[in-house]
Enzyme design. Structure first.
Site, mmCIF file in Angstrom:
data_model
loop_
_atom_site.group_PDB
_atom_site.id
_atom_site.type_symbol
_atom_site.label_atom_id
_atom_site.label_comp_id
_atom_site.label_asym_id
_atom_site.label_seq_id
_atom_site.Cartn_x
_atom_site.Cartn_y
_atom_site.Cartn_z
ATOM 1 N N ASP A 1 -6.040 17.236 -5.011
ATOM 2 C CA ASP A 1 -7.246 16.658 -4.395
ATOM 3 C C ASP A 1 -7.862 17.604 -3.370
ATOM 4 O OD1 ASP A 1 -6.722 14.523 -5.984
ATOM 5 O OD2 ASP A 1 -6.088 13.165 -4.390
ATOM 6 N N GLY B 1 3.417 17.110 -4.908
ATOM 7 C CA GLY B 1 3.035 15.848 -5.540
ATOM 8 C C GLY B 1 1.782 15.989 -6.378
ATOM 9 N N SER B 2 1.419 14.879 -6.996
ATOM 10 C CA SER B 2 0.302 14.909 -7.947
ATOM 11 C C SER B 2 -1.038 14.737 -7.249
ATOM 12 C CB SER B 2 0.480 13.797 -8.975
ATOM 13 O OG SER B 2 0.432 12.550 -8.315
ATOM 14 N N CYS B 3 -1.017 14.551 -5.912
ATOM 15 C CA CYS B 3 -2.286 14.203 -5.252
ATOM 16 C C CYS B 3 -2.775 15.229 -4.248
ATOM 17 C CB CYS B 3 -2.137 12.847 -4.583
ATOM 18 S SG CYS B 3 -1.604 11.587 -5.729
ATOM 19 N N PHE B 4 -2.003 15.477 -3.200
ATOM 20 C CA PHE B 4 -2.520 16.342 -2.127
ATOM 21 C C PHE B 4 -2.984 17.706 -2.644
ATOM 22 C CE2 PHE B 4 -0.269 14.428 1.870
ATOM 23 C CZ PHE B 4 -0.932 13.245 1.645
#
Ligand code: UGA
Length: 455
Positions: free
Chosen positions: A293, A287-290
């Site tokens: 980030d 995904g674009s986050c985990f």
């Protein structure tokens, strides 16, 4: 409120005389976060303008069409448009001009070296600053984009002050209001947040942002800017750690044999100190986050001379986790050379068409390196995956993907995989199925040799 270290977080109760029933909100950036936020705010009675630089996106949104796959989003968009309180524009200045609160919801993608690209945040701040230069009245600029601790105070505030000639905390307000919505359940998560975190430069900014959420039943926490920024990173880092922990134990269970990792997680969850939610083992998080980030906060800590051992381990396990399926496939078929292997699920998770950091990409590449012919199928992903891994054949339907396959690997957690029965795998040359997401219904798979990651 103390600018840097705050007086400690507080749980707030709304003070009616300080809250206004309706806030004029501008939302800059109408991607996954900005759009869901705009829809929710409009449904709560605020007047919302969503601004985006893309004419195509704005044109589609005005017509009630959504630009990315998200269950429930078109309906929710239609409902919010019908209130007459939600509109879209490419004119960012025009959106910001009348707004009481301007939310910055632009992307903060990773650069090639892994650091965060803040160019869209800087641009948004510069534009809003210019608007504030000539506009009378007081605005609160609120950062919802995920940015490293210190960015709102150290980058956004100076950019606003330079462009506006005004002073943050005196002439305009500043806040950080991180978003915790998930792709695939974005609308519901935006409408029913489990908590509201508001980092604010001062009391006035805090009250202005709090007023937007006045009708929402959720604990609200007030803190300073950089603590709110850190809460976002710590949340994602902790969740990613839970996933890697579950994956690690799935792998360890496999080395013992005869242990089902879900039972282990259920068992540990009986300890009131351990919450077993979000601990479903699989082939890694995407995904674009985990991934972005966790990498960003680990790199930022490293540059402050604190190399994080835990976050490094979380990421390094995630790198190799898709290879567990390759190893299981090799154990089943001895060699993958010339074998036809089907991957079910190409997006990073079920319910999404997003292939950013999808573990299906390294999985497919590893299978290709082993000499396998790889065919992929996903209920919504087609061309994007083909572009990412051109040597993979992307099938239009399940039976074409499985036709003459020697092995099948279930990569993500689309709910429809749960419904699969033995008959669905009829067309395979050898009916060997690796459940990499622990989602298949074992009882329904007559005639299939099922290998489940984590027992
Ligand atoms: C994640 C967070 O869950 C949201 O709270 C946050 O707002 C968002 O990132 C963000 O920062 O914008 P999302 O990336 O949409 O949301 O996806 P998740 O549902 O959290 O899943 C992330 C990855 O972990 C997926 O690859 C998923 O398959 C995997 N996962 C999740 C597991 O392998 N096991 C689990 O038990 C849960």
């Amino acid at each position: 409120m103390d600018r840097e270290h705050g007086g400690g977080p507080r749980t707030l109760k709304a003070i009616p005389e300080l809250t206004r029933p309706m806030t004029r909100v501008a939302i800059i950036g109408t991607g996954h976060v900005g759009l869901a936020t705009a829809i929710a705010f409009a449904q709560w009675g605020h007047e919302v303008v969503g601004a985006d630089v893309s004419e195509k996106i704005v044109g589609d949104l005005r017509a009630g069409k959504t630009t990315h796959y998200e269950p429930g989003l078109p309906d929710a968009l239609g409902r919010s448009l019908a209130t007459g309180r939600l509109s879209f524009t490419t004119d960012v200045e025009g959106a910001a001009l009348p707004a009481d609160v301007v939310f910055v919801c632009v992307g903060t993608p990773p650069k090639k070296d892994g650091s965060i690209d803040l160019s869209q945040v800087r641009k948004a701040a510069g534009t809003v600053g210019l608007v504030m230069r000539s506009a009378p009245g007081y605005k609160v600029v609120t950062v919802k984009s995920t940015v490293l601790p210190g960015t709102t105070g150290g980058v956004v505030q100076p950019a606003l002050e330079r462009a506006s000639g005004k002073k943050g905390g005196t002439d305009f307000g500043l806040a950080v209001n991180p978003e915790f919505l998930r792709e695939g359940s974005a609308v519901n998560d935006a409408l029913h947040p489990d908590r509201i975190v508001i980092g604010a430069i001062d009391e006035r900014s805090l009250r202005a942002v709090e007023a937007i959420y006045v009708s929402v039943q959720a604990p609200t926490m007030a803190t300073n800017l950089r603590t709110a920024e850190m809460i976002k990173y710590a949340t994602n880092a902790f969740l990613a750690t839970k996933v890697s922990f579950a994956n690690e134990f799935a792998n360890i269970c496999d080395t013992f044999g005869g242990i089902n990792v879900d039972d282990v997680i259920e068992g540990i969850g009986l300890d009131p100190r351990i919450n077993p939610k979000f601990m479903k083992a699989g082939l890694g998080f995407g995904g674009s986050c985990f991934p972005k980030d966790v990498q960003a906060i680990a790199a930022a800590a490293h540059s402050r001379r604190y190399p994080s051992r835990i976050l490094t381990a979380v990421l390094s396990l995630n790198e190799v986790q898709p290879l567990r399926a390759v190893r299981l496939a090799e154990t089943a078929l001895v060699s993958l050379r010339g074998r036809r292997v089907a991957i079910l699920g190409l997006s990073f998770k079920g319910g999404s068409d997003d292939i950013r950091e999808s573990r299906a990409v390294p999985l497919a590449r590893a299978l290709l390196r082993k000499g396998a012919k790889v065919v992929g199928y996903d209920p919504v992903v087609r061309d994007e995956f083909q572009k990412a891994v051109p040597r993979v054949e992307v099938a239009n339907d399940l039976s074409t993907a499985l036709e003459a396959a020697d092995l099948c690997i279930v990569h993500n957690d689309w709910p429809q995989w749960r419904e699969l029965k033995g008959a669905d795998f009829q067309g395979m040359r050898r009916k060997i199925v690796i459940d990499g997401r622990r989602i298949l219904n074992r009882q329904a798979l007559n005639g299939v040799r099922l290998i489940v990651l984590g027992g």
